[in-house]
Motif scaffolding. Structure first.
Motif, PDB file in Angstrom:
ATOM      1  N   THR A  12      13.284   3.560  50.078  1.00 36.35           N
ATOM      2  CA  THR A  12      14.109   3.338  51.299  1.00 36.35           C
ATOM      3  C   THR A  12      14.548   2.044  51.165  1.00 36.35           C
ATOM      4  O   THR A  12      15.974   1.864  51.360  1.00 36.35           O
ATOM      5  CB  THR A  12      13.227   3.210  52.629  1.00 36.35           C
ATOM      6  N   ARG A  13      13.961   0.861  50.915  1.00 44.42           N
ATOM      7  CA  ARG A  13      14.513  -0.416  50.421  1.00 44.42           C
ATOM      8  C   ARG A  13      15.452  -0.476  49.292  1.00 44.42           C
ATOM      9  O   ARG A  13      16.354  -0.768  49.228  1.00 44.42           O
ATOM     10  CB  ARG A  13      13.531  -1.530  50.527  1.00 44.42           C
ATOM     11  N   ASP A  17      19.498  -1.200  49.167  1.00 51.27           N
ATOM     12  CA  ASP A  17      20.260  -2.102  48.172  1.00 51.27           C
ATOM     13  C   ASP A  17      21.254  -1.407  47.337  1.00 51.27           C
ATOM     14  O   ASP A  17      22.276  -2.105  47.106  1.00 51.27           O
ATOM     15  CB  ASP A  17      19.095  -2.748  47.148  1.00 51.27           C
TER      16      ASP A  17
END
Length: 290
Positions: A12-13, A17
């Motif tokens: 998810t992160r 990004d």
């Protein structure tokens, strides 16, 4: 009790990004990165994977050029489509969804893909780059495993790693990546005699053999890092299906130091590395800094 290597949270992160990165790069390039996924036939699992990949592309701003072909499509027709995509300036990545119907030669088709658009990392040239330690597109699942271990600052140098599984999709490329990270690597498989004796030597145990809950606590060294790449679909007595890995998760987490869950471990990382590879290829082809 083991810490959980949360691939879903990292994915998810990373996708957030990537979305920011794509937004900035698109201003320089004048177009978004493009990914073409080719699917043949109506395999329900393949269709679900393809839909997932298309949703992930949309989330980060990658243009999808999905192509779905009927089961009876010929080898020559698919090779022609791949050649056209190789020449298409809007397409930075090409992926053939496996498995293919029996009458098609998947290896020959994968070899038709331009190595610099081979976002699955399966072309002989990209596998050769991996062997030589040169930059190139790397197979998504093994690259996802390595990225997840890196996120949790797991140092592989000097560790004894045992890879259970020898496929060209996971086992072989991941063994090379572990070796490049200075682990000492042993490859085991379904024909290995006394598999348990071998797996008990592992500081890092990775399994990608596709056998439901094969790895029991007795097969795991106390304090080992356990990475479960297996995805197996089982049904309970009511007929409800769920996914489990190659590892008996609840029992093994009592003695491991780190463990990946199924689902939510390596699966989300595989899709994320596909997006990463597409953006990397886009930057390489347009000669812009990622």
């Amino acid at each position: 009790m083991a810490g959980v290597l949360d691939g879903k949270a990292l994915a998810t992160r990373m996708q957030a990004d990537l979305a920011q990165q794509v937004k900035m790069l698109q201003e320089q390039a004048g177009r978004p990165p493009g990914l073409a996924v080719l699917m043949v036939g109506d395999n329900p699992a393949s269709a679900a994977y393809v839909r997932g990949k298309e949703r992930a592309c949309a989330k980060v701003g990658i243009a999808s050029f999905g192509k779905h072909f009927p089961t009876e499509t010929t080898q020559a027709e698919l090779e022609q489509v791949i050649q056209e995509l190789n020449q298409d300036e809007q397409v930075d990545g090409i992926l053939v969804q496996l498995p293919l119907p029996d009458h098609l030669d998947s290896v020959a088709l994968l070899n038709q893909i331009d190595p610099d658009k081979d976002v699955d990392g399966l072309h002989p040239m990209n596998l050769g780059r991996l062997v030589r330690g040169e930059p190139g597109l790397q197979s998504c699942t093994p690259a996802g495993v390595m990225r997840l271990l890196q996120e949790y600052e797991i140092n592989l140098r000097g560790k004894q790693a045992v890879m259970v599984g020898r496929s060209i999709l996971v086992g072989k490329p991941l063994s090379l990546m572990l070796l490049a990270a200075d682990a000492t690597v042993t490859i085991a498989h379904s024909r290995t005699p006394d598999l348990a004796a071998m797996t008990r030597t592992a500081d890092v145990l990775v399994t990608a053999i596709g056998r439901t809950e094969l790895i029991t606590p007795e097969m795991v060294k106390p304090g080992a890092i356990v990475v479960d790449v297996g995805i197996n679909r089982i049904e309970d007595e009511t007929g409800k299906a769920r996914l489990v890995g190659d590892v008996q998760f609840e029992a093994v987490k009592e003695i491991a130091s780190w463990i990946t869950p199924v689902p939510g471990g390596i699966g989300p990382m595989t899709v994320t590395m596909l997006l990463h590879n597409t953006v990397w290829s886009y930057c390489q082809r347009l000669n812009i800094a990622p």
